[in-house]
Design a protein around this motif. Structure first.
Motif, PDB file in Angstrom:
ATOM      1  N   MET A   1      -1.647 -27.306 -32.114  1.00  0.00           N
ATOM      2  CA  MET A   1      -2.878 -26.931 -31.457  1.00  0.00           C
ATOM      3  C   MET A   1      -4.027 -27.013 -32.480  1.00  0.00           C
ATOM      4  SD  MET A   1      -3.998 -23.697 -29.154  1.00  0.00           S
ATOM      5  CE  MET A   1      -3.044 -24.333 -27.845  1.00  0.00           C
ATOM      6  N   VAL A   2      -5.161 -27.446 -32.020  1.00  0.00           N
ATOM      7  CA  VAL A   2      -6.330 -27.613 -32.870  1.00  0.00           C
ATOM      8  C   VAL A   2      -6.997 -26.263 -33.096  1.00  0.00           C
ATOM      9  CG1 VAL A   2      -8.610 -28.679 -33.002  1.00  0.00           C
ATOM     10  CG2 VAL A   2      -6.712 -29.949 -32.034  1.00  0.00           C
ATOM     11  N   ASN A   3      -7.284 -25.963 -34.349  1.00  0.00           N
ATOM     12  CA  ASN A   3      -8.030 -24.764 -34.692  1.00  0.00           C
ATOM     13  C   ASN A   3      -9.503 -25.046 -34.388  1.00  0.00           C
ATOM     14  OD1 ASN A   3      -9.633 -22.884 -36.146  1.00  0.00           O
ATOM     15  ND2 ASN A   3      -7.932 -22.482 -37.529  1.00  0.00           N
ATOM     16  N   VAL A   4     -10.058 -24.342 -33.394  1.00  0.00           N
ATOM     17  CA  VAL A   4     -11.415 -24.617 -32.911  1.00  0.00           C
ATOM     18  C   VAL A   4     -12.450 -24.392 -34.005  1.00  0.00           C
ATOM     19  CG1 VAL A   4     -13.136 -24.012 -31.171  1.00  0.00           C
ATOM     20  CG2 VAL A   4     -10.730 -24.043 -30.558  1.00  0.00           C
ATOM     21  N   GLU A   5     -12.279 -23.344 -34.792  1.00  0.00           N
ATOM     22  CA  GLU A   5     -13.218 -23.056 -35.888  1.00  0.00           C
ATOM     23  C   GLU A   5     -13.251 -24.189 -36.905  1.00  0.00           C
ATOM     24  OE1 GLU A   5     -12.950 -19.427 -38.215  1.00  0.00           O
ATOM     25  OE2 GLU A   5     -12.969 -18.287 -36.343  1.00  0.00           O
ATOM     26  N   GLU A   6     -12.063 -24.620 -37.307  1.00  0.00           N
ATOM     27  CA  GLU A   6     -11.971 -25.700 -38.297  1.00  0.00           C
ATOM     28  C   GLU A   6     -12.495 -27.019 -37.716  1.00  0.00           C
ATOM     29  OE1 GLU A   6     -11.102 -25.397 -41.550  1.00  0.00           O
ATOM     30  OE2 GLU A   6     -11.116 -23.253 -41.106  1.00  0.00           O
ATOM     31  N   PHE A   7     -12.214 -27.269 -36.444  1.00  0.00           N
ATOM     32  CA  PHE A   7     -12.728 -28.475 -35.791  1.00  0.00           C
ATOM     33  C   PHE A   7     -14.256 -28.457 -35.809  1.00  0.00           C
ATOM     34  CE2 PHE A   7     -14.233 -31.065 -32.321  1.00  0.00           C
ATOM     35  CZ  PHE A   7     -13.434 -32.194 -32.391  1.00  0.00           C
ATOM     36  N   ALA A   8     -14.839 -27.301 -35.503  1.00  0.00           N
ATOM     37  CA  ALA A   8     -16.305 -27.174 -35.497  1.00  0.00           C
ATOM     38  C   ALA A   8     -16.872 -27.447 -36.891  1.00  0.00           C
ATOM     39  CB  ALA A   8     -16.710 -25.789 -35.005  1.00  0.00           C
ATOM     40  N   LYS A   9     -16.176 -26.978 -37.938  1.00  0.00           N
ATOM     41  CA  LYS A   9     -16.629 -27.243 -39.308  1.00  0.00           C
ATOM     42  C   LYS A   9     -16.610 -28.740 -39.601  1.00  0.00           C
ATOM     43  CE  LYS A   9     -15.126 -22.886 -41.369  1.00  0.00           C
ATOM     44  NZ  LYS A   9     -14.171 -22.262 -42.292  1.00  0.00           N
ATOM     45  N   ARG A  10     -15.559 -29.425 -39.164  1.00  0.00           N
ATOM     46  CA  ARG A  10     -15.475 -30.868 -39.399  1.00  0.00           C
ATOM     47  C   ARG A  10     -16.522 -31.623 -38.580  1.00  0.00           C
ATOM     48  NH1 ARG A  10     -10.133 -29.157 -40.011  1.00  0.00           N
ATOM     49  NH2 ARG A  10      -9.586 -29.539 -37.836  1.00  0.00           N
ATOM     50  N   LEU A  11     -16.810 -31.143 -37.375  1.00  0.00           N
ATOM     51  CA  LEU A  11     -17.873 -31.749 -36.569  1.00  0.00           C
ATOM     52  C   LEU A  11     -19.220 -31.581 -37.273  1.00  0.00           C
ATOM     53  CD1 LEU A  11     -18.552 -33.213 -33.953  1.00  0.00           C
ATOM     54  CD2 LEU A  11     -18.786 -30.986 -32.840  1.00  0.00           C
ATOM     55  N   LYS A  12     -19.425 -30.436 -37.872  1.00  0.00           N
ATOM     56  CA  LYS A  12     -20.658 -30.186 -38.634  1.00  0.00           C
ATOM     57  C   LYS A  12     -20.737 -31.116 -39.847  1.00  0.00           C
ATOM     58  CE  LYS A  12     -24.332 -27.725 -39.746  1.00  0.00           C
ATOM     59  NZ  LYS A  12     -25.469 -28.604 -39.755  1.00  0.00           N
ATOM     60  N   ILE A  13     -19.600 -31.379 -40.484  1.00  0.00           N
ATOM     61  CA  ILE A  13     -19.559 -32.321 -41.616  1.00  0.00           C
ATOM     62  C   ILE A  13     -20.004 -33.708 -41.155  1.00  0.00           C
ATOM     63  CG2 ILE A  13     -17.998 -33.561 -43.183  1.00  0.00           C
ATOM     64  CD1 ILE A  13     -16.415 -30.899 -43.432  1.00  0.00           C
ATOM     65  N   ILE A  14     -19.548 -34.121 -39.984  1.00  0.00           N
ATOM     66  CA  ILE A  14     -19.944 -35.427 -39.434  1.00  0.00           C
ATOM     67  C   ILE A  14     -21.451 -35.458 -39.194  1.00  0.00           C
ATOM     68  CG2 ILE A  14     -19.744 -36.958 -37.424  1.00  0.00           C
ATOM     69  CD1 ILE A  14     -16.799 -35.970 -37.200  1.00  0.00           C
ATOM     70  N   ILE A  15     -21.971 -34.405 -38.600  1.00  0.00           N
ATOM     71  CA  ILE A  15     -23.411 -34.320 -38.330  1.00  0.00           C
ATOM     72  C   ILE A  15     -24.206 -34.397 -39.634  1.00  0.00           C
ATOM     73  CG2 ILE A  15     -25.235 -32.748 -37.538  1.00  0.00           C
ATOM     74  CD1 ILE A  15     -23.209 -31.805 -35.348  1.00  0.00           C
ATOM     75  N   ASP A  16     -23.757 -33.664 -40.634  1.00  0.00           N
ATOM     76  CA  ASP A  16     -24.448 -33.674 -41.935  1.00  0.00           C
ATOM     77  C   ASP A  16     -24.328 -35.030 -42.624  1.00  0.00           C
ATOM     78  OD1 ASP A  16     -25.142 -31.045 -41.515  1.00  0.00           O
ATOM     79  OD2 ASP A  16     -23.556 -30.229 -42.799  1.00  0.00           O
ATOM     80  N   TYR A  17     -23.164 -35.637 -42.540  1.00  0.00           N
ATOM     81  CA  TYR A  17     -22.925 -36.922 -43.195  1.00  0.00           C
ATOM     82  C   TYR A  17     -23.873 -37.994 -42.657  1.00  0.00           C
ATOM     83  CZ  TYR A  17     -20.548 -41.196 -44.676  1.00  0.00           C
ATOM     84  OH  TYR A  17     -20.264 -42.416 -45.219  1.00  0.00           O
ATOM     85  N   TYR A  18     -24.034 -38.037 -41.340  1.00  0.00           N
ATOM     86  CA  TYR A  18     -24.897 -39.042 -40.722  1.00  0.00           C
ATOM     87  C   TYR A  18     -26.364 -38.596 -40.669  1.00  0.00           C
ATOM     88  CZ  TYR A  18     -20.716 -41.588 -39.508  1.00  0.00           C
ATOM     89  OH  TYR A  18     -19.535 -42.288 -39.581  1.00  0.00           O
ATOM     90  N   GLU A  19     -26.618 -37.380 -41.123  1.00  0.00           N
ATOM     91  CA  GLU A  19     -27.971 -36.819 -41.145  1.00  0.00           C
ATOM     92  C   GLU A  19     -28.625 -36.913 -39.765  1.00  0.00           C
ATOM     93  OE1 GLU A  19     -29.922 -38.925 -44.325  1.00  0.00           O
ATOM     94  OE2 GLU A  19     -28.888 -37.752 -45.846  1.00  0.00           O
TER      95      GLU A  19
END
Length: 129
Positions: A1-19
């Protein structure tokens, strides 16, 4: 099962990476802005459709990294004319020589150009003679 908190952190990393903003991310993926907001806040779990849209929109995102944090972001994509950076150790020529010495005599006329070792995690090492 996907940890929702950790998934959200990785989604934020994607957002930051692409600015980009969360709303621009939603626009690029073709989804509602509220979907991004709800996932980032931990209110909703990401659906399979959401995950697939991320992978389609951003090919540098690795599935296992996105879901479990395993792997790397951005993933290294190799095109036909591109070669990944290789790391060499002092023993690479030694390894090639040892392998060449163990080839039966009837095959020694062919020189070894390189040896490539593929790992299950998708990486590889290349040894040149």
């Amino acid at each position: 099962m996907v940890n929702v908190e950790e998934f959200a952190k990785r989604l934020k990393i994607i957002i930051d990476y692409y600015e980009i903003s969360a709303s621009l991310l939603a626009e690029k993926m073709g989804i509602q802005r509220s979907s991004i907001s709800h996932i980032l806040s931990g209110r909703n779990k990401p659906s399979l459709e959401f995950v697939l849209k991320i992978l389609k929109t951003f090919p540098e995102v690795e599935l296992y990294w996105l879901l479990n944090g395993v792997g790397e972001f951005p993933k290294q994509t190799i095109t036909k004319n591109q070669h990944p950076p290789l790391s060499f150790t002092d023993d690479s020529k030694q390894t090639t020589k040892l392998i060449a010495e163990n080839i039966p005599d009837n095959k020694k006329e062919d020189e070894i150009d390189r040896i490539v070792i593929f790992y299950k995690n998708g990486t590889f090492k290349s040894y040149f003679s």
